[in-house]
Design a protein around this motif. Structure first.
Motif, PDB file in Angstrom:
ATOM      1  N   ASP A 135     -41.796  13.181  49.315  1.00  0.00           N
ATOM      2  CA  ASP A 135     -42.154  12.258  50.121  1.00  0.00           C
ATOM      3  C   ASP A 135     -41.890  11.078  49.680  1.00  0.00           C
ATOM      4  O   ASP A 135     -41.936  10.642  48.515  1.00  0.00           O
ATOM      5  N   GLY A 136     -41.042  10.249  50.589  1.00  0.00           N
ATOM      6  CA  GLY A 136     -40.694   9.005  50.079  1.00  0.00           C
ATOM      7  C   GLY A 136     -41.722   7.962  49.705  1.00  0.00           C
ATOM      8  O   GLY A 136     -41.296   7.200  48.510  1.00  0.00           O
ATOM      9  N   PHE A 137     -42.735   8.013  50.252  1.00  0.00           N
ATOM     10  CA  PHE A 137     -43.774   7.008  49.819  1.00  0.00           C
ATOM     11  C   PHE A 137     -44.516   7.287  48.324  1.00  0.00           C
ATOM     12  O   PHE A 137     -44.780   6.810  47.582  1.00  0.00           O
ATOM     13  N   ALA A 138     -44.475   8.855  48.335  1.00  0.00           N
ATOM     14  CA  ALA A 138     -45.093   9.340  46.828  1.00  0.00           C
ATOM     15  C   ALA A 138     -43.984   8.876  45.826  1.00  0.00           C
ATOM     16  O   ALA A 138     -44.362   8.582  44.776  1.00  0.00           O
ATOM     17  N   TRP A 139     -42.902   8.789  46.301  1.00  0.00           N
ATOM     18  CA  TRP A 139     -41.716   8.297  45.249  1.00  0.00           C
ATOM     19  C   TRP A 139     -41.822   6.998  44.889  1.00  0.00           C
ATOM     20  O   TRP A 139     -41.739   6.877  43.683  1.00  0.00           O
ATOM     21  N   LEU A 140     -41.990   6.200  45.962  1.00  0.00           N
ATOM     22  CA  LEU A 140     -42.200   4.781  45.734  1.00  0.00           C
ATOM     23  C   LEU A 140     -43.636   4.399  44.971  1.00  0.00           C
ATOM     24  O   LEU A 140     -43.536   3.641  44.266  1.00  0.00           O
ATOM     25  N   ALA A 141     -44.486   5.279  44.952  1.00  0.00           N
ATOM     26  CA  ALA A 141     -45.723   5.178  44.386  1.00  0.00           C
ATOM     27  C   ALA A 141     -46.007   5.646  43.100  1.00  0.00           C
ATOM     28  O   ALA A 141     -47.051   5.599  42.296  1.00  0.00           O
ATOM     29  N   ARG A 192     -40.897   8.550  39.327  1.00  0.00           N
ATOM     30  CA  ARG A 192     -40.600   7.564  38.941  1.00  0.00           C
ATOM     31  C   ARG A 192     -39.755   6.780  39.968  1.00  0.00           C
ATOM     32  O   ARG A 192     -38.510   7.141  40.278  1.00  0.00           O
ATOM     33  N   ARG A 193     -40.083   5.464  40.436  1.00  0.00           N
ATOM     34  CA  ARG A 193     -39.535   5.011  41.586  1.00  0.00           C
ATOM     35  C   ARG A 193     -38.023   4.452  41.166  1.00  0.00           C
ATOM     36  O   ARG A 193     -37.817   3.937  39.727  1.00  0.00           O
ATOM     37  N   GLY A 194     -37.094   4.906  41.931  1.00  0.00           N
ATOM     38  CA  GLY A 194     -35.508   4.623  41.631  1.00  0.00           C
ATOM     39  C   GLY A 194     -35.137   5.619  40.650  1.00  0.00           C
ATOM     40  O   GLY A 194     -33.822   5.682  40.542  1.00  0.00           O
ATOM     41  N   ARG A 195     -35.921   6.730  40.304  1.00  0.00           N
ATOM     42  CA  ARG A 195     -35.175   7.509  39.621  1.00  0.00           C
ATOM     43  C   ARG A 195     -35.278   8.966  40.393  1.00  0.00           C
ATOM     44  O   ARG A 195     -36.107   9.494  40.860  1.00  0.00           O
ATOM     45  N   HIS A 196     -33.756   9.836  40.177  1.00  0.00           N
ATOM     46  CA  HIS A 196     -33.660  10.842  41.057  1.00  0.00           C
ATOM     47  C   HIS A 196     -33.291  12.351  40.272  1.00  0.00           C
ATOM     48  O   HIS A 196     -33.913  13.289  40.783  1.00  0.00           O
ATOM     49  N   VAL A 256     -33.605  20.978  34.975  1.00  0.00           N
ATOM     50  CA  VAL A 256     -33.210  19.709  35.562  1.00  0.00           C
ATOM     51  C   VAL A 256     -33.787  19.813  37.094  1.00  0.00           C
ATOM     52  O   VAL A 256     -33.318  20.755  37.917  1.00  0.00           O
ATOM     53  N   VAL A 257     -34.486  18.799  37.477  1.00  0.00           N
ATOM     54  CA  VAL A 257     -34.821  18.699  38.811  1.00  0.00           C
ATOM     55  C   VAL A 257     -34.328  17.513  39.492  1.00  0.00           C
ATOM     56  O   VAL A 257     -34.432  16.450  38.791  1.00  0.00           O
ATOM     57  N   THR A 258     -33.657  17.698  40.637  1.00  0.00           N
ATOM     58  CA  THR A 258     -33.154  16.545  41.373  1.00  0.00           C
ATOM     59  C   THR A 258     -33.939  16.238  42.712  1.00  0.00           C
ATOM     60  O   THR A 258     -33.933  17.136  43.509  1.00  0.00           O
ATOM     61  N   VAL A 259     -34.594  15.105  42.804  1.00  0.00           N
ATOM     62  CA  VAL A 259     -35.456  15.014  44.033  1.00  0.00           C
ATOM     63  C   VAL A 259     -34.833  13.910  45.052  1.00  0.00           C
ATOM     64  O   VAL A 259     -33.743  13.323  44.644  1.00  0.00           O
ATOM     65  N   THR A 260     -34.901  14.169  46.277  1.00  0.00           N
ATOM     66  CA  THR A 260     -34.440  13.427  47.478  1.00  0.00           C
ATOM     67  C   THR A 260     -35.471  12.946  48.059  1.00  0.00           C
ATOM     68  O   THR A 260     -36.197  13.814  49.010  1.00  0.00           O
ATOM     69  N   PRO A 261     -35.744  11.604  48.097  1.00  0.00           N
ATOM     70  CA  PRO A 261     -36.935  10.878  48.861  1.00  0.00           C
ATOM     71  C   PRO A 261     -36.728  11.257  50.409  1.00  0.00           C
ATOM     72  O   PRO A 261     -35.668  10.942  50.797  1.00  0.00           O
ATOM     73  N   SER A 262     -37.665  11.631  50.979  1.00  0.00           N
ATOM     74  CA  SER A 262     -37.679  11.701  52.483  1.00  0.00           C
ATOM     75  C   SER A 262     -38.784  10.910  53.236  1.00  0.00           C
ATOM     76  O   SER A 262     -39.820  10.858  52.700  1.00  0.00           O
ATOM     77  N   PHE A 263     -38.308  10.258  54.076  1.00  0.00           N
ATOM     78  CA  PHE A 263     -39.384   9.616  55.038  1.00  0.00           C
ATOM     79  C   PHE A 263     -39.509  10.120  56.429  1.00  0.00           C
ATOM     80  O   PHE A 263     -38.231  10.808  56.977  1.00  0.00           O
TER      81      PHE A 263
END
Length: 344
Positions: free
Chosen positions: A239-245, A263-267, A289-296
């Motif tokens: 979730d993009g908001f969870a990533w921002l928070a 961590r905001r800004g970290r993927h 190794v986990v790669t996250v993709t923020p989604s809104f």
């Protein structure tokens, strides 16, 4: 005795190593051996201890040298090689969790072997006299007006006077079907292409005479991709908001769900020691190794829209990010250089 019951008899967990099994067996034998223990239960307990140790020993596997011809994993019948002492080759497909952490699997199949009752001939000896010609090999032609009578070759025995008696055990096929079932303990850290060898255990224990070779394969995983260096990789939307928070989320690992903080800004995130074992039966593991993709969401609720407006208003009075600050300064400088509307 089941394999789980055998471990319990020795007071061990199912993932105990061979060294732990042997040490537990020796410790119990030194205590319960009738030469050292005069209790009435000693002999019965020793029998159970030895039975458990033998069951675990037979379920253990060792590394093979050559995979050889590959038998189908989905089809249990094997080629009818001559027994005893045959080598049965099977594919064994494991999940990444099973391959990494170890497991116990039951391998079932069917073998074709020569019938013991007729020694593979399909007929019983001795041969019996043909009932049609009473063993003479010929029968009267049936033409009453011919003299002397003419005899013809008996069709029931082709003139031999003898008939074969089909073996009832194999219904005349000369082969019997033998079902086997083996419980094998797979050590943690096995790789694709490994060949593990287990004792066939003999027909008396539900197995067969010989050895079982297991060619290890990995099933595709819905989340993980394995690397040659023992690492695991996973790509997941968040979730993009969870990533921002900088919120905490749950990520899948070989041992189950685990908490990870965004961590905001970290993927890209690296979880140390959560990958595949670097060596068989070893405790050292690679990284996950986990790669996250923020989604809104495509549309926001009225409450979310209101909160975003408040956040944007609050940000106006705060120091801007460096990129935004530089952009604003460049924009203002450009605007000052433009001719005003009154002079145009």
């Amino acid at each position: 005795m089941s394999i789980d019951r055998a471990y319990a008899e020795l007071g061990l967990p199912p993932d105990a190593s061979d060294a732990q099994v042997k040490a537990a067996w020796r410790r119990l034998v030194s205590h319960w051996h009738p030469d050292r223990n005069a209790s009435a239960e000693a002999a019965r307990r020793m029998q159970r201890i030895n039975g458990a140790y033998e069951q675990i020993r037979l379920s253990s596997v060792t590394e093979g040298v050559d995979a050889g011809p590959e038998g189908p994993d989905s089809e249990p019948p094997e080629p009818s090689d001559p027994a005893p002492g045959r080598t049965v080759r099977r594919k064994l497909r494991l999940s990444l969790e099973e391959a990494a952490l170890g497991c116990t699997r039951v391998v079932r199949g069917r073998l074709s072997c020569p019938c013991a009752a007729c020694e593979g001939s399909g007929a019983l000896a001795p041969e019996a006299a043909c009932p049609r010609c009473d063993g003479a090999g010929t029968v009267p032609s049936g033409l009453w007006f011919i003299w002397p009578p003419v005899r013809s070759t008996c069709s029931g025995c082709d003139g031999s006077g003898l008939v074969h008696r089909s073996c009832l055990a194999c219904e005349g096929r000369g082969q019997q079907s033998l079902r086997y079932q083996r419980t094998v303990r797979i050590p943690g850290g096995v790789r694709r292409g490994d060949v593990l060898v287990a004792d066939g255990a003999g027909e008396g224990q539900g197995g067969f005479d010989g050895r079982l070779e297991l060619l290890i394969e990995w099933r595709p995983h819905p989340f993980f991709v394995a690397g040659d260096d023992g690492s695991l990789r996973c790509e997941m939307p968040v979730d993009g908001f969870a990533w921002l928070a900088d919120a905490w989320i749950e990520v899948p690992t070989l041992s189950g769900l685990q908490q990870m903080r965004l961590r905001r800004g970290r993927h890209v995130y690296r979880l140390r020691g959560q990958g595949l074992p670097l060596q068989r039966r070893g405790s050292t593991r690679g990284d996950f190794v986990v790669t996250v993709t923020p989604s809104f969401a495509e549309s926001l609720s009225a409450e979310q829209q209101s909160l975003l407006a408040q956040l944007a208003a609050a940000a106006q009075g705060q120091p801007a990010a460096a990129a935004v600050r530089d952009w604003r300064e460049a924009l203002q400088a450009w605007a000052r250089q433009q001719p005003s509307a009154s002079t145009a």
